[in-house]
Design an enzyme around this catalytic site. Structure first.
Site, PDB file in Angstrom:
ATOM      1  CG  ASP A 139      -2.151   1.102   1.335  1.00  0.00           C
ATOM      2  OD1 ASP A 139      -2.601   1.517  -0.044  1.00  0.00           O
ATOM      3  OD2 ASP A 139      -2.578   1.419   2.187  1.00  0.00           O
TER       4      ASP A 139
ATOM      5  CG  ASN B 237      -7.982  -2.131  -4.589  1.00  0.00           C
ATOM      6  OD1 ASN B 237      -7.240  -2.965  -4.609  1.00  0.00           O
ATOM      7  ND2 ASN B 237      -8.239  -1.007  -3.701  1.00  0.00           N
TER       8      ASN B 237
END
Ligand code: IPE
Ligand code: IPE
Ligand code: MG
Length: 241
Positions: free
Chosen positions: A21, A69
């Site tokens: 991330d 996502n």
């Protein structure tokens, strides 16, 4: 404290999982489009996967794209998909050099036929490498994985192959994408966020979590060393006294 291995470092856990991330923030800090961050994150993944092989990590599970996502802009999603295609094409080309065995966790049915074929080819053609196994989580969601496992078990019951009462934790684990893979001892999340974002809920029930303030494209082998050192400072009790 554990004995140091030959290289003077603490031995790594057998299974490390990473939530990759911080790509977007890395790009933003540089005034670049988010896709540039994903590209840089791909380079980091390549470096860290090779480093894991070097230090003897047996399993590396990485979160690359979650079931959530898809909510991102069409531009970002298609940019990520294009990078993944490019990445896997290169992985196939450089397979002999990198010697990494690839597995894919997640619901691949929602990916384009081209990307799905690349995943299948990468998995089958890399199966001869045994030093390190990378589990690449693509359209992966922990809850989705559990629902797919429950459906597969229910189908076996309906087909008369299994009975509900006979199901144990170990047997249920065999219906998961991670069937046959030991649970990760260590989960690392760079980027400063302190949550799991639907990553491996079943498998991480007793994992040690290390949250780090580095953005994934800036993550270096030394950061992995630091996370492993932190892991060795933890006292794992598994509910015992
Ligand atoms: C992780 O980086 C990559 C994916 C989720 C695909 P992000 O894109 O989430 O980066 P940040 O969190 O916005 O910085
Ligand atoms: C988790 O990161 C998913 C991946 C790294 C692939 P996100 O950036 O999607 O998670 P949130 O939105 O911060 O929880
Ligand atoms: Mg993020």
């Amino acid at each position: 404290m554990m004995a140091l291995s030959e290289n003077g470092k603490l031995p790594p856990p057998q299974h490390v999982a990473i939530i990759m991330d911080g790509n977007g923030r890395w790009a933003k800090n540089r005034g670049l489009p988010r896709t540039a961050g994903h590209k840089a994150g791909g380079e980091t993944f390549r470096r860290i996967a090779n480093y894991c092989r070097t230090i003897g990590v047996k399993y590396l599970t990485v979160y690359a794209f979650s079931t959530e996502n898809w909510k991102r802009s069409q531009e970002e999603v298609s940019g990520i998909m294009t990078l993944l295609e490019r990445y896997l094409t290169e992985a196939l080309r450089d397979m002999e050099k990198n010697r990494v065995c690839f597995h894919f966790f997640g619901d691949l049915s929602r990916l384009s036929p081209k990307l799905r074929k690349l995943c299948e080819d990468t998995q089958s053609r890399s199966s001869e490498f045994h030093e390190v196994q990378v589990n690449f989580c693509l359209n992966y969601g922990g809850r989705d994985e559990l629902v797919r496992a429950a459906r597969a078990f229910a189908a076996d019951v309906a087909a008369g192959k299994r009975s509900p009462d006979s199901l144990s934790e170990d047997e249920f684990a065999n219906y998961l994408d991670s069937a046959g893979v030991p649970d990760p001892e260590l989960v690392i999340r760079p980027s400063g966020e302190m949550r799991t974002s639907n990553f491996l809920p079943w498998q991480t029930a007793y994992s040690e979590f290390v949250f780090m303030n580095v953005l994934w494209p800036d993550f270096r082998p030394e950061d992995l060393d630091a996370a492993i050192e932190e892991y060795h400072r933890r006292n794992r009790r598994f509910g015992g006294a």
